[in-house]
Design an enzyme around this catalytic site. Structure first.
Site, mmCIF file in Angstrom:
data_model
loop_
_atom_site.group_PDB
_atom_site.id
_atom_site.type_symbol
_atom_site.label_atom_id
_atom_site.label_comp_id
_atom_site.label_asym_id
_atom_site.label_seq_id
_atom_site.Cartn_x
_atom_site.Cartn_y
_atom_site.Cartn_z
ATOM 1 N N GLY A 98 54.585 82.806 98.133
ATOM 2 C CA GLY A 98 53.422 83.563 98.613
ATOM 3 C C GLY A 98 52.638 82.749 99.604
ATOM 4 N N ASP A 148 53.729 91.679 93.282
ATOM 5 C CA ASP A 148 53.235 91.218 91.984
ATOM 6 C C ASP A 148 52.240 92.216 91.404
ATOM 7 O OD1 ASP A 148 54.497 88.617 91.608
ATOM 8 O OD2 ASP A 148 53.448 88.092 93.456
ATOM 9 N N GLY A 197 48.423 83.165 92.757
ATOM 10 C CA GLY A 197 49.172 82.438 93.775
ATOM 11 C C GLY A 197 48.582 81.042 93.933
ATOM 12 N N HIS A 234 57.657 92.774 90.493
ATOM 13 C CA HIS A 234 57.487 91.864 89.355
ATOM 14 C C HIS A 234 56.331 92.393 88.504
ATOM 15 C CE1 HIS A 234 56.333 87.420 88.174
ATOM 16 N NE2 HIS A 234 56.702 88.140 87.133
ATOM 17 N N MET A 248 53.921 92.154 85.724
ATOM 18 C CA MET A 248 53.245 91.268 84.769
ATOM 19 C C MET A 248 52.246 92.123 84.000
ATOM 20 S SD MET A 248 52.877 88.067 87.359
ATOM 21 C CE MET A 248 53.223 89.123 88.760
ATOM 22 N N MET A 260 49.888 93.135 88.307
ATOM 23 C CA MET A 260 49.201 92.478 87.183
ATOM 24 C C MET A 260 48.153 93.421 86.602
ATOM 25 S SD MET A 260 48.560 88.723 88.792
ATOM 26 C CE MET A 260 49.756 87.931 89.875
ATOM 27 N N HIS A 310 58.487 90.777 97.759
ATOM 28 C CA HIS A 310 58.156 90.558 96.339
ATOM 29 C C HIS A 310 56.734 91.053 96.075
ATOM 30 C CE1 HIS A 310 58.514 88.415 92.452
ATOM 31 N NE2 HIS A 310 57.233 88.103 92.616
ATOM 32 N N ASP A 364 59.786 81.627 91.012
ATOM 33 C CA ASP A 364 58.523 82.207 91.475
ATOM 34 C C ASP A 364 57.365 81.316 91.035
ATOM 35 O OD1 ASP A 364 56.450 83.848 92.214
ATOM 36 O OD2 ASP A 364 56.962 85.495 90.843
ATOM 37 N N GLY A 365 56.683 80.746 92.035
ATOM 38 C CA GLY A 365 55.498 79.941 91.763
ATOM 39 C C GLY A 365 55.657 78.515 92.253
ATOM 40 N N GLY A 366 54.797 78.147 93.210
ATOM 41 C CA GLY A 366 54.811 76.763 93.705
ATOM 42 C C GLY A 366 55.967 76.428 94.620
ATOM 43 N N MET A 392 59.875 81.920 85.905
ATOM 44 C CA MET A 392 58.519 81.601 86.371
ATOM 45 C C MET A 392 58.370 80.082 86.427
ATOM 46 S SD MET A 392 56.921 84.261 87.252
ATOM 47 C CE MET A 392 55.440 83.347 87.714
ATOM 48 N N SER A 406 55.889 86.691 98.590
ATOM 49 C CA SER A 406 55.045 87.424 97.646
ATOM 50 C C SER A 406 53.823 87.942 98.392
ATOM 51 C CB SER A 406 54.600 86.503 96.515
ATOM 52 O OG SER A 406 53.448 87.058 95.903
ATOM 53 N N GLY A 465 50.009 84.853 87.153
ATOM 54 C CA GLY A 465 48.637 85.356 87.273
ATOM 55 C C GLY A 465 48.005 85.106 88.621
HETATM 56 C C1 DX5 Z 1 52.331 84.495 90.238
HETATM 57 C C2 DX5 Z 1 53.157 85.449 91.053
HETATM 58 C C3 DX5 Z 1 53.756 84.854 92.252
HETATM 59 C C4 DX5 Z 1 52.769 84.260 93.229
HETATM 60 C C5 DX5 Z 1 53.432 83.068 93.848
HETATM 61 O O1 DX5 Z 1 51.995 85.060 89.027
HETATM 62 O O2 DX5 Z 1 54.214 85.992 90.271
HETATM 63 O O3 DX5 Z 1 54.670 85.736 92.890
HETATM 64 O O4 DX5 Z 1 52.366 85.143 94.230
HETATM 65 O O5 DX5 Z 1 52.513 82.427 94.649
HETATM 66 P P1 DX5 Z 1 52.773 81.011 95.310
HETATM 67 O O6 DX5 Z 1 54.062 81.081 96.072
HETATM 68 O O7 DX5 Z 1 51.591 80.831 96.201
HETATM 69 O O8 DX5 Z 1 52.835 79.985 94.188
HETATM 70 ZN ZN ZN Z 2 55.870 87.178 91.254
#
Ligand code: DX5
Ligand code: ZN
Length: 220
Positions: free
Chosen positions: A201, A34, A148, A70, A72, A36, A32, A179-181, A141, A7, A146
């Site tokens: 990310g 993001d 990283g 993605h 959002m 927003m 990827h 996606d996330g964590g 998700m 990301s 929102g």
């Molecule tokens: C969060 C994004 C993710 C984010 C993931 O809303 O959609 O793509 O960048 O970040 P990490 O991998 O650091 O959790």
């Molecule tokens: Zn994302």
């Protein structure tokens, strides 16, 4: 084995092109991006101009990485064509942001893009029942969207498992992206829960050894 989609939210935007080419040189598969809007999520990031720059980097240096966008944002239908024109190849909208999700998916495909739908951690997978057959990808998700650098919401793994089981039951080719964590040291938990594509990310751009992080994610 998983596809790795760094990301760019955690990239250095002052050297975005080079940072993207760097992770592709080191073995990442997708890019990827993001988007927003400060309404669907509290944060504001980028629009079509920066997606176009990311798309150029995805195809630089002999690479042909899929540009995975993605969205959002509220009312994504208003912007699908702009992001498609900017080079998005997978366009993922949030089920929670679409009043007419079926129509949005058909519009995405009519533009020649792959269609993805994302679910926030609280959203039940049953909302995909009547559209799953039309989808190229479900983005589960695994944090609240929102930002990283957040930690995994555990219950999202159970949801990913259920969606994967339903995809298999129907004999579909639909991919699951998480996606996330996601980091090298917990990635196996996501693939065990059915994920084909791992977004990461901070786990890639923030890694001391990016090559090792990408290899570990891909091997999960
Ligand atoms: C969060 C994004 C993710 C984010 C993931 O809303 O959609 O793509 O960048 O970040 P990490 O991998 O650091 O959790
Ligand atoms: Zn994302």
């Amino acid at each position: 084995m998983a596809l790795v989609a760094p990301s760019i939210l955690s990239a250095d935007f002052g050297r975005l092109h080079d940072d993207i080419v760097d992770v592709l040189d080191r073995g990442a598969h997708w890019v990827h991006v993001d988007v927003m809007d400060g309404r669907f999520v509290p944060n504001i990031t980028i629009g079509p101009v920066v997606v176009a720059a990311a798309a150029r980097a995805a195809k630089a240096n002999g690479h042909n990485a899929l540009v995975d966008v993605h969205l959002m944002i509220v009312e994504p239908d208003r912007y699908l064509q702009d992001f498609r024109d900017a080079g998005a190849e997978m366009l993922t909208v949030h089920a929670e942001a679409c009043t007419h999700l079926h129509r949005t998916i058909q519009a995405t495909k009519a533009m020649g893009a792959k269609a993805g739908v994302s679910l926030n951690p609280h959203t039940h997978e049953s909302c995909l029942d009547y559209v799953l057959d039309d989808l190229d990808m479900v983005l589960v998700m695994t944090v609240n969207p929102g930002f990283g650098g957040q930690s995994l919401v555990e219950s999202a793994l159970r949801k990913s498992e259920k969606i994967r089981a339903e995809i298999e039951r129907r004999g579909l080719k639909t991919l699951i992206e998480v996606d996330g964590g996601v980091k090298a040291d917990n990635a196996k938990r996501f693939t065990d829960a059915g994920a084909h594509v791992l977004v990461s990310g901070s786990g890639v751009f923030g890694a001391k050894d990016r090559t090792a992080a990408i290899r570990a994610l891909a091997a999960s």
